[in-house]
Design an enzyme around this catalytic site. Sequence first.
Site, short mmCIF file in Angstrom:
data_model
loop_
_atom_site.label_atom_id
_atom_site.label_comp_id
_atom_site.label_asym_id
_atom_site.label_seq_id
_atom_site.Cartn_x
_atom_site.Cartn_y
_atom_site.Cartn_z
N SER A 1 17.77 -43.88 -11.94
CA SER A 1 16.49 -43.40 -12.52
C SER A 1 16.22 -41.99 -12.03
O SER A 1 15.12 -41.68 -11.57
CB SER A 1 15.35 -44.33 -12.10
OG SER A 1 15.32 -44.51 -10.69
N ASP B 1 21.29 -38.65 -4.99
CA ASP B 1 20.94 -37.74 -6.10
C ASP B 1 21.87 -36.54 -6.23
O ASP B 1 21.95 -35.95 -7.30
CB ASP B 1 19.51 -37.22 -5.92
CG ASP B 1 18.47 -38.31 -6.13
OD1 ASP B 1 18.85 -39.40 -6.60
OD2 ASP B 1 17.29 -38.07 -5.85
N CYS C 1 -0.39 0.29 7.69
CA CYS C 1 -0.88 0.75 6.39
C CYS C 1 -2.27 1.36 6.50
O CYS C 1 -2.63 2.25 5.73
CB CYS C 1 -0.91 -0.42 5.40
SG CYS C 1 0.74 -1.00 4.94
N GLU D 1 0.82 -1.21 0.00
CA GLU D 1 0.00 0.00 0.00
C GLU D 1 0.86 1.27 0.00
O GLU D 1 0.54 2.26 -0.66
CB GLU D 1 -0.93 0.01 1.22
CG GLU D 1 -1.91 -1.15 1.26
CD GLU D 1 -1.41 -2.32 2.08
OE1 GLU D 1 -2.21 -2.97 2.76
OE2 GLU D 1 -0.18 -2.62 2.02
#
Length: 353
Positions: A165, A197, A81, A46
């Site tokens: 895989s 991995d 705000c 704002e």
Amino acid sequence: MNECINLAVKGIGKVSPNPLVGSVIVRNNRIIGKGYHKEFGKEHAEVIAVRDAKRHVHSLKGASLYVNLEPCCHTGKTPPCADLIIKEGITAVFVGTKDLNPLVNGKGLRKLKNAGIKVTEGVLRDNCRELNKAFFYASLHKRPFVTLKFAQSIDGFIALNNFKSKWITDINTRKIAHNIRAFHDAVLIGSNTLRKDNPHLDCRLSQKSIKPDVILLVGKTNLDFNARLFKIPDRNVFIYSPYAMDIQGKNNLHLKVIKPFNGRISLKKILNDIFKKGINSILVEGGSYTLSQFFEQNIFEEIYVMTAPKIFGKGISPFANLRIGSIQNRYNLILQDFFSSGNDIITNYKNYR
């Protein structure tokens, strides 16, 4: 309000633990100011929209302000705000959703109404709540919103037994997975996934310069600190392990020793600790042992399953380590969404407890 949402998402990866917020100011049916929350601790949407509007007009009196989240009414790192909106003479405010954070939760709307401002709440409410679902959840439950994500073959395996895989889905599905990753503050894996991995755990395929923090559950102390995820600068890696280890000289690593109970590390303790570090959302990416722990302890809010048209015959199930014994104790998931990505299918389930 759609424009507010489009602006808000520009803050992904930069504003947490604050919410994603965008704001638009309109006068005489013309947009005169726009803004979004760009960085934690900096000006709210704002404020930026008001500043933008003032570069075009001398006064905001009689203007309407649109914002996807209820304006704040308390002083944190920035002033309220709601006070600014009142001060600038804005006469109408359109709000996507009430802020469910107990610090606000309707107080900002009441303050605006008491000042004589016309307030309309609930514009595209579902869209606005979905945008900040992790912020709302963390505010109410004092722990991060947890999403489980994995890719599998159509016969239900996340890897071959020999782990050769790594990429099950195609590149377009992996891009979607990186976009999902970008919406989370941190990515969580176990040490087996790190070893097998050696992932980056970044969002490079989403074309966003976002580096989620990493949460690493370690069952052994022989971590390879030359792994890829340790080499990405300006990101934190939070290590939870039942063992102490030497992380001296590694400024971005944070170790906490968590003793297991009944053969399992307490995920609740870990999530309570990680919430205190300002992390509102976690994407759990495996492997099987880690996914099984979250599912068994019923600590997750949703699941994304990426299914590729491949058949392994034999392999590793995403929940091979579950200790739940009967079908009556299995959790019922509610289908939220599903869509195709090339030949792959992406399915999103919600966990309604």
